[in-house]
Design a protein around this motif. Structure first.
Motif, mmCIF file in Angstrom:
data_model
loop_
_atom_site.group_PDB
_atom_site.id
_atom_site.type_symbol
_atom_site.label_atom_id
_atom_site.label_comp_id
_atom_site.label_asym_id
_atom_site.label_seq_id
_atom_site.Cartn_x
_atom_site.Cartn_y
_atom_site.Cartn_z
ATOM 1 N N TYR A 94 7.958 -44.834 -5.854
ATOM 2 C CA TYR A 94 8.024 -44.412 -4.457
ATOM 3 C C TYR A 94 6.685 -43.858 -3.999
ATOM 4 O O TYR A 94 6.237 -44.127 -2.882
ATOM 5 C CB TYR A 94 9.136 -43.382 -4.266
ATOM 6 C CG TYR A 94 10.509 -44.008 -4.274
ATOM 7 C CD1 TYR A 94 11.119 -44.386 -3.095
ATOM 8 C CD2 TYR A 94 11.189 -44.248 -5.470
ATOM 9 C CE1 TYR A 94 12.373 -44.987 -3.091
ATOM 10 C CE2 TYR A 94 12.437 -44.846 -5.484
ATOM 11 C CZ TYR A 94 13.021 -45.219 -4.287
ATOM 12 O OH TYR A 94 14.247 -45.821 -4.290
ATOM 13 N N LEU A 95 6.035 -43.074 -4.833
ATOM 14 C CA LEU A 95 4.721 -42.538 -4.476
ATOM 15 C C LEU A 95 3.700 -43.651 -4.316
ATOM 16 O O LEU A 95 2.950 -43.702 -3.333
ATOM 17 C CB LEU A 95 4.255 -41.552 -5.551
ATOM 18 C CG LEU A 95 5.005 -40.234 -5.653
ATOM 19 C CD1 LEU A 95 4.583 -39.484 -6.899
ATOM 20 C CD2 LEU A 95 4.762 -39.386 -4.429
ATOM 21 N N TRP A 110 4.800 -46.213 -1.183
ATOM 22 C CA TRP A 110 4.621 -45.691 0.173
ATOM 23 C C TRP A 110 3.161 -45.361 0.480
ATOM 24 O O TRP A 110 2.668 -45.660 1.560
ATOM 25 C CB TRP A 110 5.507 -44.456 0.366
ATOM 26 C CG TRP A 110 6.940 -44.829 0.631
ATOM 27 C CD1 TRP A 110 7.382 -45.982 1.216
ATOM 28 C CD2 TRP A 110 8.101 -44.068 0.323
ATOM 29 N NE1 TRP A 110 8.754 -45.986 1.290
ATOM 30 C CE2 TRP A 110 9.231 -44.827 0.749
ATOM 31 C CE3 TRP A 110 8.322 -42.827 -0.265
ATOM 32 C CZ2 TRP A 110 10.536 -44.366 0.606
ATOM 33 C CZ3 TRP A 110 9.629 -42.382 -0.400
ATOM 34 C CH2 TRP A 110 10.718 -43.140 0.031
ATOM 35 N N THR A 111 2.464 -44.764 -0.490
ATOM 36 C CA THR A 111 1.059 -44.427 -0.247
ATOM 37 C C THR A 111 0.191 -45.687 -0.200
ATOM 38 O O THR A 111 -0.646 -45.846 0.692
ATOM 39 C CB THR A 111 0.533 -43.480 -1.343
ATOM 40 O OG1 THR A 111 1.424 -42.373 -1.462
ATOM 41 C CG2 THR A 111 -0.839 -42.970 -0.992
ATOM 42 N N GLY A 112 0.395 -46.583 -1.156
ATOM 43 C CA GLY A 112 -0.381 -47.826 -1.162
ATOM 44 C C GLY A 112 -0.124 -48.661 0.074
ATOM 45 O O GLY A 112 -1.034 -49.302 0.623
ATOM 46 N N GLY A 113 1.115 -48.662 0.539
ATOM 47 C CA GLY A 113 1.438 -49.415 1.744
ATOM 48 C C GLY A 113 0.752 -48.875 2.968
ATOM 49 O O GLY A 113 0.331 -49.633 3.851
ATOM 50 N N TYR A 114 0.609 -47.552 3.034
ATOM 51 C CA TYR A 114 -0.097 -46.969 4.171
ATOM 52 C C TYR A 114 -1.557 -47.407 4.187
ATOM 53 O O TYR A 114 -2.110 -47.754 5.236
ATOM 54 C CB TYR A 114 -0.020 -45.446 4.135
ATOM 55 C CG TYR A 114 -0.867 -44.834 5.199
ATOM 56 C CD1 TYR A 114 -0.432 -44.820 6.513
ATOM 57 C CD2 TYR A 114 -2.132 -44.347 4.911
ATOM 58 C CE1 TYR A 114 -1.233 -44.313 7.515
ATOM 59 C CE2 TYR A 114 -2.937 -43.839 5.889
ATOM 60 C CZ TYR A 114 -2.488 -43.821 7.197
ATOM 61 O OH TYR A 114 -3.293 -43.333 8.179
ATOM 62 N N VAL A 115 -2.198 -47.383 3.025
ATOM 63 C CA VAL A 115 -3.599 -47.832 2.954
ATOM 64 C C VAL A 115 -3.707 -49.298 3.359
ATOM 65 O O VAL A 115 -4.612 -49.702 4.095
ATOM 66 C CB VAL A 115 -4.155 -47.616 1.524
ATOM 67 C CG1 VAL A 115 -5.564 -48.182 1.409
ATOM 68 C CG2 VAL A 115 -4.138 -46.132 1.171
ATOM 69 N N LEU A 155 10.142 -52.840 -6.816
ATOM 70 C CA LEU A 155 10.352 -51.732 -5.893
ATOM 71 C C LEU A 155 9.029 -51.245 -5.311
ATOM 72 O O LEU A 155 8.914 -51.034 -4.095
ATOM 73 C CB LEU A 155 11.067 -50.586 -6.608
ATOM 74 C CG LEU A 155 11.262 -49.297 -5.795
ATOM 75 C CD1 LEU A 155 12.055 -49.569 -4.525
ATOM 76 C CD2 LEU A 155 11.930 -48.211 -6.637
ATOM 77 N N THR A 156 8.022 -51.094 -6.169
ATOM 78 C CA THR A 156 6.712 -50.652 -5.683
ATOM 79 C C THR A 156 6.145 -51.635 -4.671
ATOM 80 O O THR A 156 5.647 -51.245 -3.603
ATOM 81 C CB THR A 156 5.729 -50.493 -6.856
ATOM 82 O OG1 THR A 156 6.273 -49.595 -7.824
ATOM 83 C CG2 THR A 156 4.389 -49.958 -6.377
ATOM 84 N N ALA A 157 6.212 -52.927 -4.989
ATOM 85 C CA ALA A 157 5.689 -53.947 -4.083
ATOM 86 C C ALA A 157 6.471 -53.995 -2.782
ATOM 87 O O ALA A 157 5.897 -54.133 -1.687
ATOM 88 C CB ALA A 157 5.720 -55.318 -4.770
ATOM 89 N N THR A 158 7.798 -53.866 -2.864
ATOM 90 C CA THR A 158 8.629 -53.882 -1.662
ATOM 91 C C THR A 158 8.285 -52.722 -0.748
ATOM 92 O O THR A 158 8.137 -52.885 0.473
ATOM 93 C CB THR A 158 10.123 -53.822 -2.039
ATOM 94 O OG1 THR A 158 10.470 -55.017 -2.747
ATOM 95 C CG2 THR A 158 10.999 -53.703 -0.802
ATOM 96 N N LEU A 159 8.162 -51.536 -1.320
ATOM 97 C CA LEU A 159 7.818 -50.366 -0.514
ATOM 98 C C LEU A 159 6.427 -50.493 0.081
ATOM 99 O O LEU A 159 6.181 -50.106 1.226
ATOM 100 C CB LEU A 159 7.910 -49.099 -1.361
ATOM 101 C CG LEU A 159 9.304 -48.737 -1.888
ATOM 102 C CD1 LEU A 159 9.226 -47.525 -2.801
ATOM 103 C CD2 LEU A 159 10.275 -48.484 -0.745
ATOM 104 N N MET A 160 5.494 -51.066 -0.673
ATOM 105 C CA MET A 160 4.129 -51.199 -0.197
ATOM 106 C C MET A 160 4.042 -52.174 0.974
ATOM 107 O O MET A 160 3.538 -51.837 2.056
ATOM 108 C CB MET A 160 3.220 -51.661 -1.339
ATOM 109 C CG MET A 160 1.753 -51.783 -0.957
ATOM 110 S SD MET A 160 0.719 -52.262 -2.367
ATOM 111 C CE MET A 160 0.927 -50.848 -3.439
ATOM 112 N N GLY A 194 12.577 -52.873 2.532
ATOM 113 C CA GLY A 194 12.755 -54.245 2.070
ATOM 114 C C GLY A 194 12.901 -55.214 3.218
ATOM 115 O O GLY A 194 12.317 -56.308 3.211
ATOM 116 N N LEU A 195 13.661 -54.839 4.230
ATOM 117 C CA LEU A 195 13.826 -55.687 5.407
ATOM 118 C C LEU A 195 12.517 -55.812 6.174
ATOM 119 O O LEU A 195 12.196 -56.882 6.703
ATOM 120 C CB LEU A 195 14.922 -55.116 6.311
ATOM 121 C CG LEU A 195 16.342 -55.124 5.729
ATOM 122 C CD1 LEU A 195 17.284 -54.326 6.613
ATOM 123 C CD2 LEU A 195 16.850 -56.558 5.569
#
Length: 573
Positions: free
Chosen positions: A79-80, A83-88, A246-251, A456-457
């Motif tokens: 999750y960390l 979410w953080t990587g996705g923001y970048v 999960l990491t990739a989906t959140l990112m 995910g959506l």
């Protein structure tokens, strides 16, 4: 009335009054102010609003619980990282170019870049993603009110609905933005104060990011004594695969969330959008670097009490159990009294003398678990509400602007006046508040899980067509429409197939395909979207030469004549 209830009422009352005042002072009467705050928010304030929009109930309420309880430390870092990587990824890859393109909403970008059919599909996707996400926020609001004010969860959700409805409908994006600046201030203070206090109490080190390293060895030992796995052990097999998914989906889902993307339209210009991203990263890091410490400290305190056999004697235990968020189970899964050994199951499976702790309570209960005074407990409750309501308001604005701008104004009544568009926007937001509240009363999972489904959506629907729309000038309207439809339909179908059926929702509870957890399936849906979009684009009509030139020019520094004319609303051939 207990001291905790009194202090909760004080902090909640004061902060709610502040939100309402700011919304009233920032009320708007034009669509530009309602949709994007007139595009005039300073970068630091916009960064704080982005952070508040970003750090929902999942970040404030659920993330530490996920790290400590559901995923056992190491694996909760998905999750960390996600979410953080996705923001970048969003800040570097998409936000500046979307801001330069100059539209109000993600469906607005899709409609201009592709065509009206793609716009309509994007509107549907935006509503589905936003409603799924806001359900998690309403669930978080219900958790806070049910525990700290000892009211029914339904009543708590109704109170949250009323507050969000008032300041979101009145002020639109301008009111929401300045309210979110206040909400960020409340939530970050509420998160940091107990973390600093507990770190000092346990380790004599006031900086929790440093202090938690002092207790990890003891935490590992407590886990071993009670028969749990290594708190920092790496995953293997399907667990490792699901952590990656999960990491990739959140990112990628983060980079495709419409309520976060629209935040960059509120900046004054492209340069301000970049600085907004920098400020937001700083504000987000304050909480995200603290969450693992809250998880470790709280679990350490719980396991210490459990190993001593006095977990059930803790005052916080009874209050949270009374709220229905801690459950004792016997071997058959039926509720029972906890006996002296204090055995705990943090994974949620029924067994002998197990205590099932809801993931959403860990942060909210952390001051009580750590023995902190009632005022801090009340402050944390106000922070949890701030996190949930700030994100909920941004999501509801996405829904209302998609309906008012992309459906009503662009498709039904192109001659609609500002007053008519605002009326439709406010009505649609009101309807969205009611629907979100109704769904939030019986969510399909805890707040963090529901939010992960929304990510995910978002990954399966928006990320591919945004990236290809900016970086591939020959991506076609038919390809984008087909890709979005395929991605979101397949991902939603997998959710329906695999999620547990023990609620009022329509899920089937079937076995996952290849052991792929539903919260990580969005990455698969995203890959499908990419493939369908690229393949269909090879055999369908290419964008006009003018649009291809615009796509190229959007990616380069400076403001060309073509980009300027498009941003100002001039029709392009």
């Amino acid at each position: 009335m207990s001291d905790i209830q009194i202090w909760t009422l004080v902090f909640v009352g004061v902060t709610f009054a502040l939100y309402i005042y700011v919304a009233y002072a920032s009320r708007v009467s034009d669509t530009s102010g309602f949709y994007v705050a007139g595009g005039g928010i300073p970068a630091p304030a916009n960064g704080a609003a982005i952070a508040a929009d970003w750090m929902s109930a999942a970040s404030f309420i659920s993330m530490a619980g996920l790290i400590a309880l559901a995923y056992n430390g190491y694996s909760g870092s998905a999750y960390l990282m996600g979410w953080t990587g996705g923001y970048v990824l969003l800040a570097m890859l998409l936000a500046p170019y979307l801001r330069k393109f100059g539209k109000y909403t993600v469906p607005d970008f899709v409609g201009d870049r592709y065509n009206e059919t793609a716009r309509l599909i994007a509107v549907i996707c935006a509503i589905v993603v936003s409603l799924t996400y806001v359900v998690g926020q309403m669930a978080g609001v219900g958790v806070v009110f049910s525990r700290f004010l000892e009211v029914d969860t339904t009543v708590g959700v109704l109170i949250g609905m009323a507050i969000v409805f008032f300041y979101a409908v009145l002020g639109g994006m301008k009111g929401i933005t300045w309210t979110q600046v206040c909400q960020y201030t409340v939530l970050i203070i509420a998160y940091l104060i107990p973390a600093v206090a507990i770190s000092t109490k346990l380790t004599d080190i006031p900086l929790p990011q440093v202090g938690w390293g002092q207790i990890l060895d003891e935490l590992q030992g407590l886990q071993a004594d009670l028969g749990f796995g290594d708190y920092t052990a790496a995953l293997t097999g399907s667990g490792q695969m699901n952590m990656f998914l999960l990491t990739a989906t959140l990112m990628f889902g983060t980079a495709g969330l419409p309520h976060v993307i629209v935040r960059f339209y509120t900046a004054k210009n492209v340069r301000a959008a970049r600085y907004s991203a920098l400020w937001a990263l700083f504000f987000i890091a304050l909480l995200y670097t603290t969450a693992p410490t809250v998880a470790a400290f709280s679990k350490f305190n719980i396991l210490s009490a459990s190993s001593d056999g006095n977990l059930a004697d803790q005052s916080w235990f009874d209050t949270w159990a009374s709220a229905g968020l801690i459950t004792n189970l016997d071997a058959t899964g039926a509720p029972t009294d906890l006996n002296g050994n204090g055995a705990i199951d943090f994974q949620g499976a029924a067994g002998s003398n197990e205590v099932l702790i809801n993931n959403d309570i860990l942060v909210l209960a952390s001051p009580e678990i750590g023995g902190l005074p009632a005022p801090i407990v009340g402050l944390v409750a106000a922070g949890g509400l701030a996190a949930a309501l700030s994100t909920a308001s941004g999501l509801l604005l996405v829904i209302s602007s998609s309906v008012a701008n992309d459906v009503y104004h662009k498709r039904i009544n192109k001659a609609a006046s500002e007053k008519q568009q605002l009326l439709v926007a406010r009505i649609s937001m009101g309807v969205a508040v009611v629907v979100a509240g109704w769904l939030g009363i019986d969510p399909p999972g805890f707040a963090g899980q529901v939010v992960a489904l929304a990510f995910g959506l978002g990954a399966a629907s928006f990320f591919p067509i945004l990236v290809l729309g900016i970086f591939w000038k020959k991506c076609t309207a038919a390809g984008a429409a087909a890709g979005m439809a395929a991605g979101i339909v397949v991902t939603m179908a997998y959710f329906v197939w695999t999620l547990p059926s023990d609620s009022a929702w329509f899920f089937l509870g079937k076995d996952p395909i290849l052991d792929i957890a539903p919260v990580g399936f969005g990455f698969i849906g995203m890959l499908l979207n990419f493939v369908v979009t690229i393949v269909v684009s090879q055999f369908t009509r290419k964008p006009s030469e003018t649009m291809q030139h615009l796509v190229e020019e959007v990616r380069y520094p400076g403001r060309t004549d073509l980009v300027a004319r498009h941003a100002e609303g001039e029709p392009l051939a």
